[in-house]
Design a protein around this motif. Structure first.
Motif, short mmCIF file in Angstrom:
data_model
loop_
_atom_site.label_atom_id
_atom_site.label_comp_id
_atom_site.label_asym_id
_atom_site.label_seq_id
_atom_site.Cartn_x
_atom_site.Cartn_y
_atom_site.Cartn_z
N PRO A 49 33.12 44.40 37.31
CA PRO A 49 33.80 43.14 37.62
C PRO A 49 33.25 42.00 36.80
N PRO A 50 34.08 40.98 36.54
CA PRO A 50 33.59 39.82 35.81
C PRO A 50 32.56 39.08 36.66
N PRO A 51 31.61 38.35 36.01
CA PRO A 51 30.57 37.67 36.75
C PRO A 51 31.13 36.58 37.64
N ARG A 52 30.48 36.35 38.80
CA ARG A 52 30.92 35.31 39.71
C ARG A 52 29.70 34.75 40.43
N ALA A 53 29.75 33.50 40.77
CA ALA A 53 28.58 32.86 41.36
C ALA A 53 28.30 33.37 42.77
N TRP A 54 29.33 33.81 43.51
CA TRP A 54 29.13 34.16 44.91
C TRP A 54 30.16 35.19 45.30
N PHE A 55 29.78 36.15 46.11
CA PHE A 55 30.71 37.21 46.48
C PHE A 55 30.60 37.54 47.95
N ARG A 56 31.74 37.76 48.59
CA ARG A 56 31.77 38.22 49.97
C ARG A 56 32.99 39.11 50.13
N PRO A 57 32.83 40.35 50.64
CA PRO A 57 33.97 41.24 50.81
C PRO A 57 35.02 40.59 51.69
N PRO A 58 36.30 40.88 51.45
CA PRO A 58 37.37 40.27 52.23
C PRO A 58 37.32 40.72 53.69
N SER A 59 37.42 39.79 54.60
CA SER A 59 37.42 40.11 56.02
C SER A 59 38.82 40.46 56.47
N ARG A 60 38.95 40.88 57.70
CA ARG A 60 40.29 41.16 58.24
C ARG A 60 41.14 39.89 58.24
N ALA A 61 40.47 38.78 58.53
CA ALA A 61 41.21 37.51 58.53
C ALA A 61 41.74 37.20 57.16
N ALA A 62 40.91 37.51 56.13
CA ALA A 62 41.35 37.26 54.76
C ALA A 62 42.52 38.16 54.40
N SER A 63 42.47 39.41 54.85
CA SER A 63 43.55 40.34 54.55
C SER A 63 44.85 39.89 55.18
N ARG A 122 43.33 39.61 36.50
CA ARG A 122 42.39 40.59 36.00
C ARG A 122 41.22 40.70 36.96
N VAL A 123 41.11 41.83 37.68
CA VAL A 123 40.01 42.02 38.60
C VAL A 123 38.82 42.64 37.90
N ALA A 124 39.02 43.72 37.13
CA ALA A 124 37.91 44.36 36.45
C ALA A 124 38.42 45.33 35.44
N ALA A 125 37.54 45.79 34.56
CA ALA A 125 37.91 46.79 33.57
C ALA A 125 36.96 47.96 33.69
N PRO A 126 37.47 49.21 33.62
CA PRO A 126 36.59 50.35 33.77
C PRO A 126 35.67 50.49 32.57
N SER A 127 34.44 50.93 32.80
CA SER A 127 33.50 51.16 31.72
C SER A 127 33.76 52.53 31.13
N ARG A 128 32.95 52.90 30.16
CA ARG A 128 33.14 54.21 29.54
C ARG A 128 32.96 55.33 30.56
N GLY A 160 46.81 49.63 35.28
CA GLY A 160 45.82 50.63 34.93
C GLY A 160 44.39 50.24 35.25
N ARG A 161 44.18 49.35 36.22
CA ARG A 161 42.85 48.92 36.58
C ARG A 161 42.28 49.77 37.73
N PRO A 162 40.97 49.71 37.95
CA PRO A 162 40.37 50.44 39.08
C PRO A 162 40.93 49.91 40.39
N SER A 163 40.79 50.71 41.45
CA SER A 163 41.25 50.28 42.76
C SER A 163 40.35 49.15 43.26
N LEU A 164 40.86 48.40 44.23
CA LEU A 164 40.07 47.29 44.78
C LEU A 164 38.79 47.81 45.42
N THR A 165 38.86 49.00 46.03
CA THR A 165 37.67 49.60 46.63
C THR A 165 36.58 49.82 45.58
N GLN A 166 36.97 50.35 44.42
CA GLN A 166 36.00 50.58 43.35
C GLN A 166 35.41 49.26 42.86
N VAL A 167 36.26 48.27 42.75
CA VAL A 167 35.80 46.96 42.30
C VAL A 167 34.77 46.38 43.27
#
Length: 362
Positions: free
Chosen positions: A37-51, A25-31, A190-197
């Protein structure tokens, strides 16, 4: 042997739910169609290496931009990073935890927890972990995809379940099935795209979590807590009337939850020792009038010996049934009424706070 060269029926039966469990479960769309997205202590967009690391297999210890604190050899054999907001993932984790049986061979880490820290998990951030299941071996090597299941099952003495992956062809097939589903889980569910997240999460990070999306989610959650009540759970008026009728009588509370969280994983939320309403409190000074009588979904029944003893066989004795939210509470009420009890009400459970406050400590 044949066991190591082909997918046995048992292996396939275990693999299927695990592959379904990749639907993290990545996220749920709002109205308003915004990904919250669900809360998280730390966030960093995925790098090319991660991909590039998303494909199933094994990676060496992470370095460079993924550099973390020096690796200290742990006591466990395998750490599994799982999504605690995915019911299938939680069910599988409960199975593995039960098989580990306190031996400490597995370390099960919930990536959805606000306390999740990539810094102590080989630099695997939330987004990377959501792309495919990750595991970490004792030597710090990072595993992804099906090899994680193989390592985890081997650690608890069930390596034979994934023995088919010793066969190169079978391993490739299993990996492709898993990767195919993992790459499409958002669209399929039926979840939002990763870009939207990522966009929504970035806005939230920039505003220290105080975005309209977050505020809306908080408001909706509060409203849902206040208004949502499962069918068959007593209304406030019905429950108050029940208490008034029985004000001079001892009320017996029947807790229909199951202390075996592998059988009923959702019961651990409130009923575990760390929960707000531990099942183990039944019959103690914390809940002296409560009896734990787990409702069996298969037989649609619950044990009645302790209930009969508590009520002295009086079929008019007042009884409140409950589980976590009231589903099995209703089933228990119907069962007891079928046994002749005439004074039973379904109090829902700890998820129905308005009622729980009135009987949760009985």
């Amino acid at each position: 042997s044949a066991q190591h060269s082909a997918m046995t029926p048992t292996a396939v039966s275990r693999l299927a739910p695990l592959l379904r469990g990749a639907a993290h479960r990545v996220a749920a769309p709002s109205r308003h169609g915004v990904a919250c997205p669900p809360p998280r202590a730390w966030f960093r967009p995925p790098s090319r290496a991660a991909s590039r690391a998303q494909t199933s297999g094994t990676r060496a210890s992470l370095g460079g931009e993924f550099a973390t604190s020096p690796w200290v050899v742990p006591t466990w054999d395998v750490r599994v990073l799982f999504d605690g907001e995915c019911p299938l993932c939680v069910r599988e984790v409960n199975f593995l935890r039960a098989k580990d049986n306190g031996r400490g061979r597995l370390d099960l880490v919930d990536i959805a927890s606000p306390a999740y820290d990539p810094g102590v998990n080989r630099g695997i951030d939330f987004v990377t972990a959501m792309g495919t299941i990750h595991g970490i071996k004792k030597d710090g090597t990072v595993l992804t995809g099906v090899p994680v299941f193989d390592a985890a099952y081997s650690a608890v003495g069930l390596g034979w379940v994934y023995a088919f992956t010793k066969n190169e062809t079978a391993a490739k097939v299993a990996g492709k099935i898993y990767d195919f589903w993992a790459a499409r889980r958002l669209q399929v569910t039926g979840r939002p795209s990763l870009t939207q997240v990522l966009e929504a999460r970035s806005r939230r990070e920039a505003a220290n979590g105080a975005t309209a999306c977050a505020a809306e989610a908080k408001t909706d959650a509060k409203k849902e807590k206040q208004e949502t009540r499962k069918p068959g759970v007593a209304s406030d008026d019905e429950f108050d009337a029940f208490l008034a009728r029985n004000v001079t009588r001892q009320i017996t509370v029947v807790d229909a939850r199951n202390p075996d969280f592998f059988v009923e994983p959702d019961d651990e939320r409130f009923g575990g020792q760390e929960g707000s309403a531990p099942i183990g409190d039944c019959g103690t000074e914390k809940r002296p009038n409560a009896i734990n009588a787990p409702f069996d979904r298969a037989t649609k029944s619950l044990p009645t010996e302790s209930i009969t003893k508590k009520t002295n066989g009086d079929l008019t004795s007042p009884i409140i049934t409950h589980c976590g939210g009231g589903g099995r509470g209703l089933a228990a009420k119907i069962f007891l009424e079928g046994k002749g009890y005439t004074n039973v009400v379904n109090g829902g459970g700890p998820a129905v706070s308005a009622l729980w406050e009135k009987f949760g400590e009985k």
